[in-house]
Design an enzyme around this catalytic site. Structure first.
Site, PDB file in Angstrom:
ATOM      1  N   ASN A 172      -0.361   1.759   9.046  1.00  0.00           N
ATOM      2  CA  ASN A 172      -0.067   3.197   9.174  1.00  0.00           C
ATOM      3  C   ASN A 172      -0.391   3.953   7.898  1.00  0.00           C
ATOM      4  O   ASN A 172      -0.762   5.121   7.937  1.00  0.00           O
ATOM      5  CB  ASN A 172       1.413   3.391   9.504  1.00  0.00           C
ATOM      6  N   THR A 173      -0.220   3.291   6.766  1.00  0.00           N
ATOM      7  CA  THR A 173      -0.475   3.949   5.485  1.00  0.00           C
ATOM      8  C   THR A 173      -1.947   4.362   5.404  1.00  0.00           C
ATOM      9  O   THR A 173      -2.264   5.503   5.055  1.00  0.00           O
ATOM     10  CB  THR A 173      -0.095   2.996   4.336  1.00  0.00           C
ATOM     11  N   TYR A 190       0.821  -1.204   0.000  1.00  0.00           N
ATOM     12  CA  TYR A 190       0.000   0.000   0.000  1.00  0.00           C
ATOM     13  C   TYR A 190       0.868   1.272   0.000  1.00  0.00           C
ATOM     14  O   TYR A 190       0.386   2.352  -0.363  1.00  0.00           O
ATOM     15  CB  TYR A 190      -0.875   0.047   1.266  1.00  0.00           C
ATOM     16  N   GLY A 191       2.095   1.124   0.455  1.00  0.00           N
ATOM     17  CA  GLY A 191       2.932   2.280   0.813  1.00  0.00           C
ATOM     18  C   GLY A 191       3.158   3.327  -0.258  1.00  0.00           C
ATOM     19  O   GLY A 191       3.416   4.490   0.060  1.00  0.00           O
ATOM     20  N   GLU A 218       7.735  -9.272   4.273  1.00  0.00           N
ATOM     21  CA  GLU A 218       6.805 -10.210   3.623  1.00  0.00           C
ATOM     22  C   GLU A 218       7.537 -11.482   3.187  1.00  0.00           C
ATOM     23  O   GLU A 218       6.947 -12.549   3.120  1.00  0.00           O
ATOM     24  CB  GLU A 218       6.127  -9.556   2.409  1.00  0.00           C
ATOM     25  N   CYS A 250       5.148   1.809  10.532  1.00  0.00           N
ATOM     26  CA  CYS A 250       4.581   0.837   9.597  1.00  0.00           C
ATOM     27  C   CYS A 250       4.488  -0.461  10.381  1.00  0.00           C
ATOM     28  O   CYS A 250       5.445  -0.839  11.069  1.00  0.00           O
ATOM     29  CB  CYS A 250       5.492   0.654   8.383  1.00  0.00           C
ATOM     30  N   THR A 251       3.337  -1.125  10.301  1.00  0.00           N
ATOM     31  CA  THR A 251       3.140  -2.305  11.155  1.00  0.00           C
ATOM     32  C   THR A 251       3.988  -3.501  10.724  1.00  0.00           C
ATOM     33  O   THR A 251       4.062  -4.493  11.455  1.00  0.00           O
ATOM     34  CB  THR A 251       1.646  -2.694  11.205  1.00  0.00           C
TER      35      THR A 251
HETATM   36  N1  DGL Z   1       1.845  -2.357   7.112  1.00  0.00           N
HETATM   37  C1  DGL Z   1       1.346  -1.228   6.422  1.00  0.00           C
HETATM   38  C2  DGL Z   1       1.678   0.060   7.104  1.00  0.00           C
HETATM   39  O1  DGL Z   1       1.670   0.082   8.316  1.00  0.00           O
HETATM   40  C3  DGL Z   1       1.400  -1.265   4.901  1.00  0.00           C
HETATM   41  C4  DGL Z   1       2.726  -1.371   4.251  1.00  0.00           C
HETATM   42  C5  DGL Z   1       2.614  -1.501   2.741  1.00  0.00           C
HETATM   43  O2  DGL Z   1       1.787  -2.264   2.266  1.00  0.00           O
HETATM   44  O3  DGL Z   1       3.361  -0.799   2.037  1.00  0.00           O
HETATM   45  O4  DGL Z   1       1.867   1.076   6.503  1.00  0.00           O
END
Ligand code: DGL
Length: 260
Positions: A71-72, A39-40, A149, A181-182
């Protein structure tokens, strides 16, 4: 009560792990949108669409509290998620920022996260609003997520990628590092060692889990039907491997679903 937790992939499991420890009698549904990870680097418009579909799914599954374990999403579209959900919604930013605000020994804070999170300045706004004199430094670390990942969390490659992003900080490390970021809590040992133990690593997962425990009605009795269900939007294989490592359990069942 069933608590729904969602993220792009395995990262939100760091939050789920803490939640299960703090709320052992609740049921949980975890959704990893692995078909559309990462998602980042996505725009808020795209992220809003993805979040809407995840929320739809979790509400249909009967969740009565939602944890945006990303977090995103939390830094870009939390307000949209809140509008869509007729139940408590907990994001990552405030619980984590509060850890900094409640510790007066911390004056120089490093914030790392995805590009979207860093670009949103959500942490900066939350912290500086209450304490305008704190020194904040931020860096986006997009390669951390694919490493996690893949289950690569220590070793030479990780150390080199950390150095790529954080070398400007190593001679003068921040007092604390927000893992914005988690996925990043999986890199805690490597990050701690990179700063020779001089930087406090802020455990965001635990902070979020405590916030959930404080904002929801906790089951008073042990529920024998309590369960944890795992869903992903693409092949479950890799998620299952890393998920079992993060959750420290064997043989988790992961089901593939299509969101709409
Ligand atoms: N774990 C997510 C976060 O906290 C998303 C990271 C990603 O998909 O780039 O932002």
């Amino acid at each position: 009560m069933t608590i729904g937790i969602f993220d792009s992939g395995v990262g939100g499991l760091t939050v789920l792990k803490s939640l299960v420890e703090i709320l052992p009698d609740e049921s949980f549904i975890y959704l990893g949108d692995t078909a559309r990870y990462p998602y980042g680097g996505k725009t808020p418009t795209t992220l809003a669409r993805y979040a809407k579909e995840s929320v739809n799914f979790l509400l249909k599954e009967g969740c009565s509290t939602l944890v945006v374990a990303c977090n995103t999403l939390s830094s870009t579209v939390l307000d949209i998620i809140e509008q869509q959900s007729n139940c408590p919604v907990i994001g990552t930013i405030m619980p984590t920022a509060e850890l900094i605000l409640n510790d007066s020994s911390l004056t120089d804070i490093g914030i790392i996260g995805t590009r979207a999170t860093v670009k949103s300045s959500a942490y900066n706004k939350a912290i500086l609003h209450a304490k305008p004199n704190l020194k904040l430094r931020t860096v986006a670390c997009p390669l951390f997520v694919p490493l996690v990942e893949e289950g690569i969390t220590t070793g030479k490659i990780v150390d080199e990628v950390i150095d790529l992003y954080l070398k400007d900080w190593v001679a003068d490390p921040p007092d604390a590092l927000i893992l914005g970021c988690t996925h990043y809590p999986l890199l805690t040992t490597s990050l701690y060692n990179y700063f020779s133990g001089k930087t406090k690593i802020i455990n965001t997962a635990e902070a979020i889990a405590k916030k959930v425990a404080n904002s929801t009605k906790i089951s008073q009795v042990t529920d024998s039907s309590k369960q944890i269900k795992y869903f992903v939007t693409d092949s479950p294989e890799q998620f299952k491997i890393i998920g079992e490592i993060i959750m420290k359990v064997k043989d988790i069942k992961v089901e593939q679903v299509t969101l709409s």
